[in-house]
Design a protein around this motif. Structure first.
Motif, short mmCIF file in Angstrom:
data_model
loop_
_atom_site.label_atom_id
_atom_site.label_comp_id
_atom_site.label_asym_id
_atom_site.label_seq_id
_atom_site.Cartn_x
_atom_site.Cartn_y
_atom_site.Cartn_z
N THR A 1 0.82 -1.22 0.00
CA THR A 1 0.00 0.00 0.00
C THR A 1 0.85 1.27 0.00
O THR A 1 0.32 2.37 0.06
N HIS B 1 -9.65 10.27 -0.13
CA HIS B 1 -8.21 10.56 -0.22
C HIS B 1 -7.62 10.85 1.16
O HIS B 1 -6.53 10.36 1.49
N LYS C 1 -7.47 7.52 3.17
CA LYS C 1 -6.37 6.64 2.77
C LYS C 1 -5.04 7.17 3.27
O LYS C 1 -4.16 6.41 3.69
N ARG D 1 -2.55 5.21 5.84
CA ARG D 1 -1.13 4.93 5.55
C ARG D 1 -0.28 5.20 6.79
O ARG D 1 0.63 4.44 7.10
N ARG E 1 0.36 -8.64 -3.16
CA ARG E 1 -0.26 -8.31 -4.45
C ARG E 1 -1.10 -9.44 -5.05
O ARG E 1 -2.14 -9.19 -5.65
N GLU F 1 -5.37 -6.81 -4.40
CA GLU F 1 -4.74 -5.50 -4.42
C GLU F 1 -5.24 -4.70 -3.22
O GLU F 1 -6.40 -4.30 -3.17
N ASP G 1 -5.63 -1.68 -0.37
CA ASP G 1 -5.46 -0.25 -0.15
C ASP G 1 -5.15 -0.05 1.34
O ASP G 1 -5.23 -1.00 2.13
N PRO G 2 -4.74 1.17 1.76
CA PRO G 2 -4.32 1.37 3.16
C PRO G 2 -5.34 0.95 4.22
O PRO G 2 -4.96 0.31 5.20
N GLN H 1 -7.56 -1.40 4.07
CA GLN H 1 -7.56 -2.87 4.10
C GLN H 1 -6.29 -3.41 4.74
O GLN H 1 -6.33 -4.37 5.51
N LYS I 1 -14.97 -6.29 -0.03
CA LYS I 1 -15.08 -5.51 -1.27
C LYS I 1 -16.06 -6.21 -2.21
O LYS I 1 -17.04 -5.64 -2.65
#
Length: 330
Positions: free
Chosen positions: A35, A165, A168, A172, A242, A246, A248-249, A251, A291
């Motif tokens: 991520t 945004h 996320k 992070r 990966r 895929e 994201d932060p 998750q 998801k």
């Protein structure tokens, strides 16, 4: 000869810890790296430090490993069994690392112990194997998957009105904490497993009569695990980060938080030596399923789970062959 055998066996145990570190380093940091919450080298350094710290946080798992799984015979025969068990685990670690398969170093070790014990004609405490190894092997991934699913649902509900945004970006930052917690839990679990094996070796050699873990054993196992972690396991990292989904932060944060929580509970509440690989992999699957079910690459997941099931018998077979070779040579 007995002293030499003890030194060699402890050295092999430390090498197993090293392979455990680079084999399982992906467990702690793959989601954070994928991520882009952390760069690979920063993540590995953080994981190595937290692994080192985690090794000193308890001894319950080490005690479970050193007693209650197989008989502890004294003399050269017992040392040969322990040596063969470690070689079986190391060989399986290297094979699965080469193919990028996130199998369990822990279950490779337990499989090696059982295989070597059977080949050496000593007792295997099947009740202990069932209660301490097999049941946690099945339960921990189920708990990891369900908890990961629920944690991710909770995050989605709590941040349903947040700016995507900004959310996320915040996750992070949060992932640096969850990845550190994951690495701490890995040290708490996996360093102790080798400590238990070294204590067995010392007991077999009549160097000590109790199950207390000497400080030098704790330090040595912690350092070797940290060095192995810093060496990195890039092949397996790609699979976890990966190939399953895929991430994201949010998750990644949910998966790491879930896995770390399960490891702490297993270590402190049940003294159960669970697989960090199983827990983080199943947590990633559970998080990804929120998801949509098709978001998880179930074909990859199926291959990973198949690897889990063959790890113990495969390591047991290698250990049995190794024990036969050692007895022939000696």
């Amino acid at each position: 000869m007995d002293t030499f055998a003890l030194i060699v066996t402890i050295g092999v145990a430390f090498f197993f810890t090293y392979t455990n570190g680079f084999h399982d380093s992906a467990n702690a940091i793959a989601t954070s790296v994928s991520t882009r919450a952390l760069t690979p080298r920063v993540a590995l350094l953080m994981a190595a430090v937290m692994n080192l710290a985690g090794a000193f946080l308890g001894s319950g798992v080490a005690e479970t490993v050193s007693e209650g799984l197989i008989e502890t015979p004294h003399g050269s025969g017992g040392m040969a069994i322990l040596f063969a068990a470690l070689v079986g685990a190391i060989v399986w670690n290297l094979i699965t690392w080469y193919f990028g398969l996130p199998s369990s170093s822990s279950h490779a070790l337990f499989g090696g112990m059982v295989g070597a014990a059977l080949a050496g004609g000593i007792a295997v405490y099947w009740t202990g194997v069932l209660e301490k190894i097999v049941l946690p092997m099945f339960l921990s991934p189920i708990v990891g998957m369900l908890l990961g699913y629920l944690v991710m649902l909770g995050i989605m509900w709590m941040f349903r009105r947040a700016n995507p945004h900004k959310a996320k970006r915040g996750f992070r930052i949060a992932q640096t904490v969850s990845a550190a917690a994951m690495a701490l839990g890995h040290g708490l679990q996996d360093a102790q497993k080798t400590m238990g094996v070294v204590v067995m070796a010392l007991t077999i050699a009549d160097v000590q009569e109790h199950d207390n873990i000497p400080v030098w054993v704790k330090i040595s196992c912690a350092v070797m695990l940290s060095l192995g972690t810093y060496a990195g396991g890039w092949r397996i990292m790609r699979t976890l980060g990966r190939r399953i989904i895929e991430l994201d932060p949010p998750q990644g944060f949910a998966a790491e938080t879930t896995a770390a929580s399960v490891m702490y509970a297993a270590s402190y509440l049940f003294h159960a030596p669970i697989s960090t690989t199983h827990v983080i992999t199943s947590a990633i699957m559970g998080v990804g399923a929120t998801k949509r079910l098709s978001a998880v690459r179930w074909g990859v997941a199926k291959n990973i789970v198949a690897g889990w099931f063959i790890t113990m018998p495969a390591a047991a077979a290698v250990a049995a062959v190794c024990y036969g070779a050692v007895t022939l040579v000696s």
